[in-house]
Design a protein around this motif. Sequence first.
Motif, mmCIF file in Angstrom:
data_model
loop_
_atom_site.group_PDB
_atom_site.id
_atom_site.type_symbol
_atom_site.label_atom_id
_atom_site.label_comp_id
_atom_site.label_asym_id
_atom_site.label_seq_id
_atom_site.Cartn_x
_atom_site.Cartn_y
_atom_site.Cartn_z
ATOM 1 N N ASP A 133 15.663 31.408 29.073
ATOM 2 C CA ASP A 133 14.366 31.808 29.602
ATOM 3 C C ASP A 133 14.133 31.282 31.013
ATOM 4 O O ASP A 133 13.109 31.584 31.625
ATOM 5 C CB ASP A 133 13.241 31.299 28.696
ATOM 6 N N ARG A 134 15.049 30.454 31.503
ATOM 7 C CA ARG A 134 14.877 29.824 32.816
ATOM 8 C C ARG A 134 15.978 30.226 33.800
ATOM 9 O O ARG A 134 16.135 29.610 34.845
ATOM 10 C CB ARG A 134 14.870 28.284 32.664
ATOM 11 N N GLY A 135 16.765 31.218 33.431
ATOM 12 C CA GLY A 135 17.805 31.688 34.335
ATOM 13 C C GLY A 135 18.968 30.735 34.467
ATOM 14 O O GLY A 135 19.591 30.651 35.524
ATOM 15 N N THR A 235 21.124 37.323 38.561
ATOM 16 C CA THR A 235 20.483 37.303 37.247
ATOM 17 C C THR A 235 19.548 36.104 37.105
ATOM 18 O O THR A 235 18.425 36.219 36.602
ATOM 19 C CB THR A 235 21.545 37.253 36.132
ATOM 20 N N ARG A 238 16.233 36.496 38.969
ATOM 21 C CA ARG A 238 15.357 37.470 38.326
ATOM 22 C C ARG A 238 14.638 36.842 37.132
ATOM 23 O O ARG A 238 13.435 37.035 36.944
ATOM 24 C CB ARG A 238 16.174 38.686 37.877
ATOM 25 N N VAL A 239 15.382 36.068 36.337
ATOM 26 C CA VAL A 239 14.779 35.429 35.166
ATOM 27 C C VAL A 239 13.907 34.253 35.581
ATOM 28 O O VAL A 239 12.796 34.070 35.068
ATOM 29 C CB VAL A 239 15.878 34.966 34.182
ATOM 30 N N ARG A 240 14.389 33.467 36.538
ATOM 31 C CA ARG A 240 13.654 32.276 36.966
ATOM 32 C C ARG A 240 12.312 32.637 37.586
ATOM 33 O O ARG A 240 11.347 31.875 37.481
ATOM 34 C CB ARG A 240 14.508 31.480 37.959
ATOM 35 N N THR A 242 10.226 34.576 36.568
ATOM 36 C CA THR A 242 9.205 34.755 35.533
ATOM 37 C C THR A 242 8.677 33.412 35.038
ATOM 38 O O THR A 242 7.711 33.370 34.271
ATOM 39 C CB THR A 242 9.788 35.525 34.326
ATOM 40 N N GLU A 246 4.635 33.555 32.061
ATOM 41 C CA GLU A 246 4.608 34.116 30.718
ATOM 42 C C GLU A 246 3.181 34.252 30.226
ATOM 43 O O GLU A 246 2.315 33.430 30.521
ATOM 44 C CB GLU A 246 5.392 33.218 29.744
#
Length: 247
Positions: A133-135, A235, A238-240, A242, A246
């Motif tokens: 969830d943290r890239g 990648t 992109r995830v980090r 967010t 949340e």
Amino acid sequence: MTVSTARPSDGVRVVTVDRPPVNALPVQGWYDLADAVRTAGRDPEVRCVVLAAAGRGFNAGVDIKELQRDTGHEALIGANRGCAEAFAAVYTCEVPVVAAVQGFCLGGGVGLVGNADAIVASEDAVFGLPELDRGALGAATHLARLVPQHLMRTLYYTSRTVTAAELLAHGSVWRVVPHPELMHIALELAEEIAAKDGHLLRLAKAALNGIDPVDVRRSYRFEQGFTFEANLAGTADRVRDTFGKEA
């Protein structure tokens, strides 16, 4: 002050992390922690080290905001190397290390306690790797020292946590105690260990590390290679991005 050292009793040193609000460490903080643990272990008067933290949680891992501020890869490389140094410092500390864990123990926190020799946890302690969830990737090496293989994989893929009571059932936590009693019980265990002969304790630590079935330092660095690959591919960013958004 991010990392401090105290001498509560003969033969025991307490290394405490204190970086509000959640003890998420920046690059330098991981190196400072590594230095503090190594220094304590090298002291001939020390026979046991207690790794502790101030505040409501033990450790929330890497300072994600520091990574987000960096437009290149310097912070990521620093965090990778710093975590590897801190985890290795706990594992290779010349004397046994007792981790005293309260609240959340996430990401790098699992890396630290997974390399400790014994864990005392408060009833509110939870352990997990929110890396996906943290890239990021990593510390499955250390989670695998706390739970069985298939549970480790499920926790890793889902980013779920396990409680101290669950780890007690798996035999990876020594005691689960009310939060106010955490340091008392951790120090009690440390003092029991420190009552042994210092030379024999150092030999025992080296011997137990020598018979480990997995080289934790090499396996963790292997994992980190995939973290860097995720960053190069875009990648991770992109995830980090967010993180903290949340719902």
